[in-house]
Design a protein around this motif. Structure first.
Motif, short mmCIF file in Angstrom:
data_model
loop_
_atom_site.label_atom_id
_atom_site.label_comp_id
_atom_site.label_asym_id
_atom_site.label_seq_id
_atom_site.Cartn_x
_atom_site.Cartn_y
_atom_site.Cartn_z
N LEU A 187 53.56 -39.47 -7.93
CA LEU A 187 54.35 -38.36 -7.76
C LEU A 187 54.47 -37.91 -9.11
N LYS A 188 55.09 -36.43 -9.31
CA LYS A 188 55.35 -35.84 -10.27
C LYS A 188 56.36 -36.54 -11.16
N ASN A 189 56.30 -36.58 -12.39
CA ASN A 189 57.36 -37.38 -13.23
C ASN A 189 58.76 -36.57 -12.96
N ASN A 190 59.76 -37.50 -13.11
CA ASN A 190 61.11 -37.21 -12.61
C ASN A 190 61.95 -36.57 -14.04
N LYS A 191 61.20 -35.92 -15.01
CA LYS A 191 61.95 -35.46 -16.10
C LYS A 191 62.86 -34.19 -15.39
N ILE A 192 63.73 -34.03 -15.91
CA ILE A 192 64.59 -33.01 -15.44
C ILE A 192 64.06 -31.57 -15.84
N ARG A 193 63.45 -30.79 -14.48
CA ARG A 193 63.24 -29.60 -14.77
C ARG A 193 64.30 -28.69 -14.44
N TYR A 194 64.98 -27.90 -15.45
CA TYR A 194 66.22 -27.41 -15.43
C TYR A 194 66.29 -26.20 -14.42
N VAL A 195 65.05 -25.27 -14.59
CA VAL A 195 65.08 -23.81 -13.68
C VAL A 195 64.87 -24.61 -12.33
N GLN A 196 64.06 -25.51 -11.97
CA GLN A 196 63.75 -25.88 -10.60
C GLN A 196 65.18 -26.53 -10.06
N SER A 197 65.90 -27.55 -10.82
CA SER A 197 67.05 -27.85 -10.50
C SER A 197 68.16 -27.09 -10.11
N ILE A 198 68.30 -25.90 -11.24
CA ILE A 198 69.33 -24.95 -10.64
C ILE A 198 68.93 -24.27 -9.54
N THR A 199 67.71 -23.87 -9.30
CA THR A 199 67.19 -22.90 -8.37
C THR A 199 67.24 -23.60 -6.87
N SER A 200 66.94 -24.99 -7.10
CA SER A 200 67.35 -25.73 -5.84
C SER A 200 68.74 -25.51 -5.33
N PHE A 201 69.55 -25.88 -6.51
CA PHE A 201 70.96 -26.01 -6.16
C PHE A 201 71.33 -24.47 -5.65
N CYS A 202 70.92 -23.34 -6.07
CA CYS A 202 71.22 -22.14 -5.57
C CYS A 202 70.89 -22.01 -4.15
N PHE A 203 69.61 -22.34 -4.06
CA PHE A 203 69.07 -22.09 -2.68
C PHE A 203 70.00 -23.02 -1.49
N ASN A 204 70.09 -24.29 -2.00
CA ASN A 204 70.77 -25.02 -0.82
C ASN A 204 72.26 -24.66 -0.84
N PHE A 205 72.97 -23.99 -1.96
CA PHE A 205 74.38 -23.70 -1.70
C PHE A 205 74.53 -22.51 -0.88
N ILE A 206 73.51 -21.52 -1.18
CA ILE A 206 73.57 -20.04 -0.44
C ILE A 206 73.37 -20.34 1.17
N LEU A 207 72.02 -21.15 1.34
CA LEU A 207 71.69 -21.50 2.61
C LEU A 207 72.83 -22.19 3.40
N ALA A 208 73.23 -23.17 2.80
CA ALA A 208 74.51 -24.14 3.34
C ALA A 208 75.85 -23.27 3.73
N PHE A 209 76.04 -22.27 2.93
CA PHE A 209 77.14 -21.27 2.88
C PHE A 209 76.98 -20.50 4.14
N PHE A 210 75.81 -19.75 4.41
CA PHE A 210 75.52 -19.16 5.60
C PHE A 210 75.37 -19.87 6.60
N THR A 211 74.78 -21.33 6.75
CA THR A 211 74.89 -21.88 8.08
C THR A 211 76.01 -22.24 8.23
N GLY A 212 76.95 -22.66 7.18
CA GLY A 212 78.40 -23.08 7.63
C GLY A 212 79.21 -22.03 8.53
N ILE A 213 79.01 -20.77 8.09
CA ILE A 213 79.44 -19.49 8.55
C ILE A 213 79.06 -19.44 10.23
N ALA A 214 77.70 -19.72 10.45
CA ALA A 214 77.20 -19.85 11.68
C ALA A 214 77.87 -20.94 12.54
N PHE A 215 77.80 -21.91 11.79
CA PHE A 215 78.40 -23.16 12.51
C PHE A 215 79.83 -22.92 13.14
#
Length: 457
Positions: free
Chosen positions: A257-285
């Motif tokens: 597996l790829k090493n687990n050093k913090i990839r800041y851009v990927q971590s921030i982007t993944s957080f944004c993805f999950n936050f936005i998608l979770a927000f709209f999923t919450g509205i749908a729910f």
């Protein structure tokens, strides 16, 4: 030395993409300059914005509807033409609606009709030309499959996976096999290896156990511009999964597996993805709760939700929530996996499952921090324990938080048994190994396709 050049899947898709880009670009240019009836002197910025919106709209629609999935393309030219025309027509209508809503334009009807009809026709003609050209350009690689005694028992299965089937076109064909062991490594045996091959695929217990003669043969093949790859690498590249049951030393490749050093851009982007998608999923729910509650009174009497313990990150159990889609006390006879036509699912429950509405309450687990939007689907401990007995790799999927949707869900069919769970594990491991912003975007787009066409689980 063979001078034959074989284009791989990425190269063929790139050619197709460039052709589509030129046609769409030309069609959008005519749409912007001729079809739109500008009332004022519109700025260049507005025209460029319309052009960009059109490009994004087309390629988004094309990707979501699998237009560039050459491995699962329609088998006949007629079906290909119908598919491409339909997708292109959807794009032209979408472009017209989007620009009307955003800019409130008026249009010249003749030029608008030309854009709506001739853009799809041009794309169909280009796709037919593309298919015609590749009838004469070699795209299938002739494979020498090299194996040993430890992988001999899965010979036929592995050859079948290399050759592909009706659902997956790999563009590889095994034309020769070779058993690598001490008995068969005589000079005469090595000389008998077919020279008319393009690729060696090696599936042996240990890649260090080759004789000097075999190693020289491999080096000479590389100098002849032939590919030499491991079976695990081939499988990962073609199927976008990891072959956990290949019985060789791919354990190193699988767990690399790829090493687990913090990839800041990927971590921030993944957080944004999950936050936005979770927000709209919450509205749908919260929007569908009253509807599901009322329908339950008439067609699905019983509790609105059901909660169940699932295994999350690092093997920690947590509660997952769903709208109840099965009869009350569905597991009175013990835990069992749901099947596609499970008799325990109520009529209204089938509707909930078909459109994935039953999955929406999982947003509560996301809010609690036990899940994310994109990740391996969580499983129950009773099944996790059984799967751990079958394969030593299953717990690897617990390195990350489970998700509402994931790579296995958009790539594989409805899972009904242990074999399907192991197959899905191959995709989960691939996701963990290759997790990236691009892969997350692909999952998001494919999730839309999964919901639209009721694919996956």
């Amino acid at each position: 030395m063979s001078n034959k050049t074989i284009l791989n899947a990425i190269e063929r898709k790139s050619i197709l993409f460039i052709g589509d880009f030129l046609i769409i670009g030309f069609s959008l240019r005519n749409f912007i300059l001729r079809a739109i009836d500008y009332q004022d002197d519109e700025t260049l910025t507005t025209k460029v914005l319309i052009f960009i919106i059109g490009l994004v709209a087309y390629f988004t629609i094309a990707y979501v509807l699998d237009l560039y999935n050459l491995e699962k393309a329609p088998k006949t030219l007629t079906l290909t033409a119908i598919r491409v025309f339909s997708i292109a027509f959807i794009f032209t209508i979408a472009e017209f609606i989007i620009t009307t809503i955003i800019f409130d334009f008026a249009y010249w009807r003749i030029h608008l009709a030309v854009f709506t009809i001739f853009c799809p026709i041009q794309l169909v003609l280009w796709r037919l030309l593309f298919n015609y050209i590749f009838k004469f350009v070699p795209i299938t690689k002739r494979v020498l499959y090299l194996y040993d005694n430890t992988t001999e028992d899965s010979l036929n299965k592995n050859i079948g996976l290399i050759n592909g089937d009706d659902e997956k076109e790999t563009h590889h064909k095994v034309v020769s096999t070779y058993l690598n062991n001490e008995i068969s490594e005589a000079e005469s045996d090595l000389n008998d290896l077919k020279k008319d091959v393009d690729t060696w695929i090696i599936n042996t217990r240990n890649y260090n156990h080759f004789s000097p003669k075999m190693e020289r043969k491999m080096v000479n093949s590389i100098l002849e511009r032939k590919d030499i790859i491991t079976y695990t690498s081939f499988y990962e590249s073609i199927y976008e999964a990891l072959p956990i049951d290949s019985h060789n030393d791919s354990i190193y490749e699988i767990l690399q597996l790829k090493n687990n050093k913090i990839r800041y851009v990927q971590s921030i982007t993944s957080f944004c993805f999950n936050f936005i998608l979770a927000f709209f999923t919450g509205i749908a729910f919260f929007s569908v709760v009253p509807f599901v509650y009322i329908m339950n009174i008439f067609f699905n009497r019983g509790p609105l939700f059901y909660a169940q313990l699932r295994v999350g990150k690092y093997g920690k159990e947590y509660k997952v929530y769903k709208f109840r889609s099965m009869v009350v006390n569905a597991e009175s006879k013990g835990a069992q996996m749901a099947t596609k036509n499970d008799a325990r699912i109520t009529k209204f429950g089938k509707i909930l499952r078909k459109f994935r509405i039953d999955e929406l309450p999982q947003i509560l687990s996301v809010i609690e921090g036990n899940m994310v939007f994109i990740g391996p689907r969580p499983e129950r401990k009773v099944f996790v324990d059984k799967l751990n007995e079958v394969t030593p790799f299953y717990n690897v999927r617990h390195l990350v938080k489970p998700g509402i949707t994931g790579w296995a869900q958009v790539k594989y069919k409805y899972g009904e048994n242990m074999e399907d769970s192991i197959r899905k594990l191959e995709y989960d491991l691939y996701y963990i190994k290759n997790k990236s912003v691009v892969l997350d975007l692909r999952i998001i787009f494919k999730t839309v396709t999964t919901i639209l066409f009721s694919r996956g689980v």
